[in-house]
Scaffold this active site. Structure first.
Site, PDB file in Angstrom:
ATOM      1  N   ARG A   1      40.573  37.620  52.803  1.00  0.00           N
ATOM      2  CA  ARG A   1      41.559  36.562  53.077  1.00  0.00           C
ATOM      3  C   ARG A   1      42.805  36.731  52.211  1.00  0.00           C
ATOM      4  O   ARG A   1      43.932  36.521  52.681  1.00  0.00           O
ATOM      5  CB  ARG A   1      40.906  35.197  52.822  1.00  0.00           C
ATOM      6  CG  ARG A   1      40.069  34.685  53.991  1.00  0.00           C
ATOM      7  CD  ARG A   1      39.018  33.685  53.521  1.00  0.00           C
ATOM      8  NE  ARG A   1      37.807  34.361  53.098  1.00  0.00           N
ATOM      9  CZ  ARG A   1      36.873  33.821  52.332  1.00  0.00           C
ATOM     10  NH1 ARG A   1      37.023  32.594  51.879  1.00  0.00           N
ATOM     11  NH2 ARG A   1      35.802  34.496  52.004  1.00  0.00           N
TER      12      ARG A   1
ATOM     13  N   HIS B   1      39.276  45.552  45.962  1.00  0.00           N
ATOM     14  CA  HIS B   1      38.225  44.521  46.000  1.00  0.00           C
ATOM     15  C   HIS B   1      37.992  43.902  44.621  1.00  0.00           C
ATOM     16  O   HIS B   1      36.873  43.951  44.086  1.00  0.00           O
ATOM     17  CB  HIS B   1      36.920  45.154  46.507  1.00  0.00           C
ATOM     18  CG  HIS B   1      36.359  44.457  47.723  1.00  0.00           C
ATOM     19  ND1 HIS B   1      36.999  44.440  48.933  1.00  0.00           N
ATOM     20  CD2 HIS B   1      35.214  43.759  47.896  1.00  0.00           C
ATOM     21  CE1 HIS B   1      36.284  43.782  49.809  1.00  0.00           C
ATOM     22  NE2 HIS B   1      35.199  43.326  49.211  1.00  0.00           N
TER      23      HIS B   1
END
Length: 498
Positions: free
Chosen positions: A334, A326
């Site tokens: 996406r 992340h």
């Protein structure tokens, strides 16, 4: 004299975690030594294996580590935890006692690989080389680096900064042997080049919209076009490098949330219930750990790119690894799905000019997609010590980098294979079949009444919305000029085609 009866005892990783008083991620295999015969119990994919008393390795850390590698397999994450607690002198003494042993050398190699610390042991001068991971049991790099010090071939998928492991399960092996590209080409071969061209023009758009929709994001037309443009570049350009990932993030998010570097804040995925009450679903690495982890992910990608790894195994490790790290505040999901396309294309699994509309399948099967993400995220939550302030800002208090560094991604690789098979055999096949039927319907309708293309498309579309018939309201609005016989014949043409 009273006879001592041997009681059932955990062995291998379970024993070591208990002895070191540490918590570990669930491992696919646990061992117990117990009076009686050898037995296997399997529940929800976890194997509990019970060994007769003669297998008991003893209390020493080195012997238990050897048992773990031999019977429980290699868990770099658990080893990292254990190595942080062992007495170095005890480990060194054990390795020196049998320095040429296959499992001893692996323990020695893994300690130095994981910790970056060199044990006070002389390099081996002779002996055959053994693989760090058994290629019969794990997906490994071909022609790995030879560590002369340990007489070990380093065939791991990554570096100490980021190194996933993926086991060669029977189910995964079956999927790899099935030749996904051939299945893809067999489906496409049933249709004309013109129809395929039209289908994939639509599928690029569908893949883009599905990827946004999974995250409940409604993009504007400009962001959709930018994402489609990126997908068309995915087959030729490698996006798995820092500058390209930042560039991609800038293209697909709202301009207000573009970033010029990896995030500097602690982020997490959560669900707000009421004021100051939130359910946490996933906690990302601490920002101070992110630079090393992302460098490791990119190095891991480069190793697999030239290491003879199956494209799907490669894509699973990098794409899921990316979303777990992340690195941005927005756009991670996406980019994670984009990287699947990018790696499959760069590695030659996807034929040139074509695409797997995998996000559409993930959107249709949210439970399966969530399960693939939660295979790592759910057990991780139990191991992270964190606190939240009144503004919802999170602080991770525990050392957690090793969990993200050394992930077992077997579940994610298997999930990705299943999504891709469903993409080829369901989503792609259905789309091509629909277009073929649509063309047939248009041709049949035009043979009854020679209408402009725009009106034929509208007629077919309205009939499909209404179980093959044109409603009275739509007829009076758009097709009042048709006779009853023409209308009946045209409706029947649509029904016949579909």
């Amino acid at each position: 004299m009273k006879k001592v009866v041997f009681q059932s005892r955990p062995a291998g990783y379970t024993y070591l975690l208990s002895k070191c008083d540490i918590a570990g991620m669930p491992h696919w295999h646990t061992s117990i030594v117990s009076p009686g015969a050898h037995k296997l119990n399997v529940h929800n994919g976890i194997v509990e294996e019970i060994y007769p008393i003669k297998y008991w390795p003893g209390e020493e850390i080195g012997n238990q580590l050897e048992f773990a590698l031999k019977y429980d397999g290699t868990s770099l994450g658990i080893l990292a935890q254990i190595f942080s607690k062992v007495v170095i002198e005890d480990l060194t003494e054990y390795i020196k006692s049998k320095p040429t042993g296959k499992y001893t050398r692996r323990i020695w190699f893994f300690y130095e690989f994981i910790t970056g610390e060199i044990l006070p042991i002389e390099d081996l001068a002779t002996g055959n080389y053994v693989d760090a991971l058994d290629p019969q049991e794990y997906y490994t790099i071909k022609n790995g680096y030879k560590s002369q010090r340990h007489r070990i071939v380093n065939n791991l998928l990554g570096t100490r900064k980021f190194c996933p492991t993926i086991r060669k399960t029977e189910e995964l092996a079956r999927h790899i042997e099935s030749d996904l590209r051939k299945r893809y080409e067999d489906v496409v071969a049933l249709y004309s080049p013109e129809l395929i061209r039209r289908a994939f023009s639509y599928l690029y758009s569908k893949e883009t919209k599905s990827s946004f929709e999974i995250e409940r994001v409604t993009p504007n037309a400009t962001r959709i076009e930018k994402f489609i443009s990126s997908l068309t570049l995915a087959e030729n350009e490698d996006f798995c490098e820092k500058e390209r990932l930042i560039e991609l993030q800038n293209m697909i998010v709202d301009s207000r949330f573009r970033e010029s570097d990896y995030r500097q804040n602690q982020n997490y995925v959560g669900q707000t219930l009421t004021y100051q009450k939130e359910i946490i679903h996933y906690i990302s690495p601490k920002p101070e750990d992110l630079k090393d982890l992302m460098e490791g992910l990119i190095d891991c990608h480069q190793l697999m790119k030239t290491g003879g790894i199956s494209p799907v195994i490669h894509a699973a490790a990098i794409a899921y690894g990316f979303v777990y790290l992340h690195p941005f505040e927005d756009g991670n999901g996406r980019i994670h799905r984009f990287l699947i396309h990018n790696i499959l294309s760069v590695q030659g699994l996807t034929p040139k000019g074509l695409i797997f509309p995998i996000s559409a399948v993930m959107l249709k099967k949210p439970k399966e997609y969530d399960a693939s993400l939660e295979a790592f995220s759910k057990p991780l939550l139990k191991l992270i010590d964190y606190q939240m302030d009144e503004l919802g800002q999170m602080t991770v208090k525990s050392d957690s980098a090793h969990w993200y560094r050394f992930m077992d991604m077997t579940a994610q690789a298997l999930a990705l294979y299943k999504f891709l098979i469903q993409t080829v055999e369901e989503e792609l096949a259905e789309e091509l079949s629909f277009l073929k039927s649509y063309d047939s319907a248009k041709k049949s309708v035009q043979s009854i009444v020679d209408l402009p293309d725009r009106l034929i498309d509208l007629f077919v579309h309205l009939c499909l919305q209404n179980n093959g018939k044109l409603s009275a309201k739509k007829r009076s609005t758009y097709f009042e000029f048709l006779t009853d016989d023409e209308l009946t014949a045209m409706e029947q043409a649509v029904k016949n085609s579909f």
